[in-house]
Design a protein around this motif. Structure first.
Motif, mmCIF file in Angstrom:
data_model
loop_
_atom_site.group_PDB
_atom_site.id
_atom_site.type_symbol
_atom_site.label_atom_id
_atom_site.label_comp_id
_atom_site.label_asym_id
_atom_site.label_seq_id
_atom_site.Cartn_x
_atom_site.Cartn_y
_atom_site.Cartn_z
ATOM 1 N N ARG A 114 -0.244 17.954 -33.518
ATOM 2 C CA ARG A 114 -0.420 16.494 -33.568
ATOM 3 C C ARG A 114 0.739 15.873 -32.797
ATOM 4 O O ARG A 114 1.896 16.166 -33.065
ATOM 5 C CB ARG A 114 -0.435 16.024 -35.021
ATOM 6 N N ALA A 130 -6.690 8.638 -34.015
ATOM 7 C CA ALA A 130 -6.587 9.470 -35.211
ATOM 8 C C ALA A 130 -7.789 9.306 -36.141
ATOM 9 O O ALA A 130 -7.811 9.862 -37.228
ATOM 10 C CB ALA A 130 -5.305 9.132 -35.975
ATOM 11 N N GLU A 177 -7.981 14.118 -32.948
ATOM 12 C CA GLU A 177 -6.773 13.698 -32.221
ATOM 13 C C GLU A 177 -6.642 14.427 -30.883
ATOM 14 O O GLU A 177 -5.557 14.837 -30.467
ATOM 15 C CB GLU A 177 -5.527 13.866 -33.087
#
Length: 292
Positions: A187, A270, A276
């Motif tokens: 992420r 998101a 993502e």
């Protein structure tokens, strides 16, 4: 008033009872757990917050290190400063409802649309398809995603339900063939995206929920399900090391170049349905510099 000896005996009995409770096995009731939780918050709240912050920092550091290694393996050493980004930019508007990803990848990499279309092989376009197509045309690219595969929960989402079953095996095969330099499960923070873009050697193709990116509130309400859409992230405005807004190209016919706040972009990228996904693609001038 009770005699002193009686009071001492009662006090001693209470002490024994407390010791017995402390040493005996204890199966907490929900009320006990609630009381214990409140006690922990009051006595160890700062310690707990510090621990969580440290865990978050560790995860961020690991993700940053994995992404940096993948970038090094994929792109090699970036030039100190690539050409002016605008001089190497040719926007390509999408031509149909399904090809926003194709148009975004063509715009980001400077690759002709027709060449990417031939390499794509599938009309149903997942981010991993774009990665394979971009690399097939000779441009270097890396996909950063939180899921290397298909989330089975998407079967219940209106956006994916018609394509999921027939695409699932193909997408899984593409992920299985990808190596650690082309697909990174991580992420990325907004600041790390901005740092990569600041080299002007790469652009970022982001999968977002279109409802959340630029639509007005009334338009969001009409579209209740996830609306997947690819956009190109061209740059970022940074103040004091913190990203304030992103400069984005939307390939939709009514899109174009827009400035989007960091909060709105983070919310859109998101959203459930995006994983993502961020596809970092080498620019045309960066390829030319690497070949020279």
């Amino acid at each position: 008033r009770a005699p002193r000896a009686s009071r001492d005996d009662a006090r001693e009995r209470r002490r024994r009872a407390r010791r017995a409770r402390a040493s005996a096995p204890h199966f907490a009731s929900s009320r006990d757990e609630s009381r214990l939780h409140q006690s922990n918050i009051s006595s160890n709240g700062f310690r707990t917050m510090r621990t969580r912050r440290r865990d978050d920092d560790d995860r961020t550091a690991r993700a940053r290190a994995m992404t940096a290694r993948a970038f090094d393996r994929t792109f090699g050493r970036f030039p100190a400063r690539a050409r002016d980004e605008a001089a190497d930019w040719t926007p390509r508007e999408q031509r149909s409802a399904w090809d926003c990803g194709l148009s975004a990848a063509a715009s980001a990499s400077g690759t002709p649309r027709d060449a990417l279309r031939r390499a794509l092989r599938a009309r149903s376009c997942w981010t991993i398809d774009l990665l394979r197509a971009v690399r097939a045309t000779g441009a270097r690219a890396t996909l950063v995603t939180t899921r290397a595969g298909v989330d089975p929960r998407y079967a219940n989402d209106g956006f994916y339900e018609n394509e999921l079953i027939k695409d699932c095996e193909r997408v899984a095969r593409l992920f299985a063939r990808a190596d650690a330099s082309t697909v990174v499960r991580a992420r990325m923070r907004a600041e790390d995206i901005a740092r990569a873009l600041s080299t002007r050697a790469v652009r970022c193709v982001a999968l977002v929920d279109a409802r959340l990116l630029t639509a007005r509130e009334g338009e969001r309400e009409r579209e209740r399900d996830f609306v997947g859409h690819f956009v190109v992230v061209r740059g970022a405005d940074v103040d004091g090391g913190r990203v304030i807004r992103f400069r984005i190209f939307d390939p939709a016919p009514d899109g174009g170049d827009v400035m989007v706040s960091r909060a709105r972009f983070d919310e859109a990228r998101a959203a459930f349905g995006t994983d993502e996904d961020l596809l970092f693609v080498e620019t045309r001038s960066s390829r030319s510099a690497a070949a020279a």
